[in-house]
Design a protein around this motif. Structure first.
Motif, PDB file in Angstrom:
ATOM      1  N   MET A 205      47.720  39.444  31.312  1.00  0.00           N
ATOM      2  CA  MET A 205      47.115  38.481  32.234  1.00  0.00           C
ATOM      3  C   MET A 205      46.246  37.425  31.562  1.00  0.00           C
ATOM      4  O   MET A 205      45.994  36.368  32.155  1.00  0.00           O
ATOM      5  CB  MET A 205      46.282  39.227  33.280  1.00  0.00           C
ATOM      6  CG  MET A 205      47.106  40.083  34.222  1.00  0.00           C
ATOM      7  SD  MET A 205      46.128  40.802  35.575  1.00  0.00           S
ATOM      8  CE  MET A 205      45.071  41.936  34.683  1.00  0.00           C
ATOM      9  N   THR A 307      42.753  37.348  38.431  1.00  0.00           N
ATOM     10  CA  THR A 307      44.023  37.427  37.706  1.00  0.00           C
ATOM     11  C   THR A 307      44.926  38.486  38.328  1.00  0.00           C
ATOM     12  O   THR A 307      44.453  39.470  38.890  1.00  0.00           O
ATOM     13  CB  THR A 307      43.771  37.770  36.233  1.00  0.00           C
ATOM     14  OG1 THR A 307      42.875  38.895  36.163  1.00  0.00           O
ATOM     15  CG2 THR A 307      43.142  36.603  35.501  1.00  0.00           C
ATOM     16  N   ALA A 309      48.855  40.644  37.746  1.00  0.00           N
ATOM     17  CA  ALA A 309      50.119  40.932  37.069  1.00  0.00           C
ATOM     18  C   ALA A 309      51.179  41.172  38.137  1.00  0.00           C
ATOM     19  O   ALA A 309      51.094  42.129  38.902  1.00  0.00           O
ATOM     20  CB  ALA A 309      49.973  42.152  36.160  1.00  0.00           C
ATOM     21  N   CYS A 324      52.599  36.809  35.212  1.00  0.00           N
ATOM     22  CA  CYS A 324      51.205  36.912  35.664  1.00  0.00           C
ATOM     23  C   CYS A 324      50.729  35.584  36.246  1.00  0.00           C
ATOM     24  O   CYS A 324      51.340  34.534  36.025  1.00  0.00           O
ATOM     25  CB  CYS A 324      50.299  37.328  34.508  1.00  0.00           C
ATOM     26  SG  CYS A 324      50.660  38.970  33.840  1.00  0.00           S
TER      27      CYS A 324
END
Length: 335
Positions: A205, A307, A309, A324
């Motif tokens: 990420m 963030t 994934a 990501c």
């Protein structure tokens, strides 16, 4: 009001945070921010027969706390937005059937907190709605058995592993002036550096966080110095260091930067490996700890970069890499 994007970003004038509700899990309560949360659960089942039902119950509690603060009922909110980690965004969808109001479920993996806030803010700013409720949740046991192995198996973890945070957060957005406003957003792009290890989310990420930060700074002609604090969502220790190195290679002056996955736990003493991840990670830190500091004007402006994934267990089994994404939200104390 017309909205004009500057590259991947847009500034806002009329979106405010009215209230929030936070519920955390056992380890989160024992961490350094434990006293910041409205409610904690003492075991992962939370009186339910499954972890998934426990996660939904936490989400309902967070929503009720948020509404109670403003003396509102479910029907007083124009639109609900929700995100979680489970297949078909299970927790928020099953909760939404109790609300009986317009609902949009969104999926951004662990970036769901910033993504739902961003979408809700755009709708409020454009004048389509007056009140929007965003809801996010994650649960360590339910997420682990979906993406890796059930915790009951006792599978040995890699040193690069992150720990999915257990918690739920509800945030009420409104066009009516409040103490904290959503000042700007930057929507992320899907970035894939070829990482394939589902036990190494920080490395996967970090490039997405880097891309969003660079776009945010370029679009709005800003830097780290324009914020009292910049936090990424859940890179944790390993990904946090990778991102810092990527920025420093571009000669970016990295100051007042931290990661929510590092802030949520006592990494020296709690069994969370590299630190926290999950939808609830950046949500708990932001709304439990940072939002009150903005209200009290201890902080003037912060940037939250959640963030995510976007891995699929099926595609991971087919040896696919992990795409990501990261979305950024600028929150500002109102003078």
């Amino acid at each position: 009001m017309s909205l004009h994007f500057l590259g991947n970003s847009v500034t806002l004038e009329n979106v405010f945070i009215a209230s929030s509700g936070t519920v955390c899990g056992p380890l989160e309560y024992l961490g350094p921010l434990g006293s910041c949360f409205d409610k904690s659960i003492q075991d992962y089942h939370y009186g339910e027969k499954s972890f998934e039902k426990a996660e939904r119950k936490m989400l309902r509690d967070a929503l009720d706390i948020c509404l109670k603060r403003e003396r509102l009922k479910y029907h007083d909110v124009d639109l609900y937005l929700g995100s979680d980690l489970l297949n078909q965004i299970t927790s928020v969808n099953y909760l939404a059937r109790e609300i009986m109001k317009p609902f949009i479920g969104v999926y951004g993996a662990c970036s769901g907190f910033a993504l739902s806030l961003a979408l809700g803010s755009l709708l409020v700013e454009a004048g389509f709605v007056d009140r929007v409720m965003t809801m996010v949740s994650s649960h360590n046991a339910s997420a682990e058995r979906q993406y890796r192995y059930p915790v009951e198996y006792g599978v040995q973890k890699k040193a690069t592993t992150t720990f999915t945070a257990t918690g739920a957060v509800a945030t009420l957005l409104t066009s009516q002036k409040q103490l904290v406003k959503v000042e700007a957003i930057t929507l992320g792009r899907v970035i894939d550096y070829g990482q394939t290890d589902a036990n190494d989310m920080g490395r996967a990420m970090a490039p997405a966080a880097f891309d969003t930060l660079m776009n945010h700074f370029q679009d709005l002609k800003r830097s780290f110095h324009d914020y009292d604090l910049v936090v990424t969502g859940d890179l944790s220790m390993y990904g946090h260091q990778i991102l810092k190195e990527m920025l420093q290679r571009q000669k970016i002056d990295v100051v007042r930067y931290n990661d929510c996955g590092c802030m949520l736990y006592d990494l020296s003493h709690q069994p969370v490996f590299q630190g926290g991840s999950g939808c609830a990670c950046s949500a708990l830190v932001t709304m439990g700890s940072l939002y009150p500091q903005l209200k009290d004007k201890k902080l003037k402006r912060i940037l939250v970069v959640s963030t995510g994934a976007l891995l699929s267990p099926m595609m991971s089994a087919q040896k696919e890499s992990i795409p990501c994404i990261a979305h950024a939200i600028s929150l500002e104390a109102v003078e």
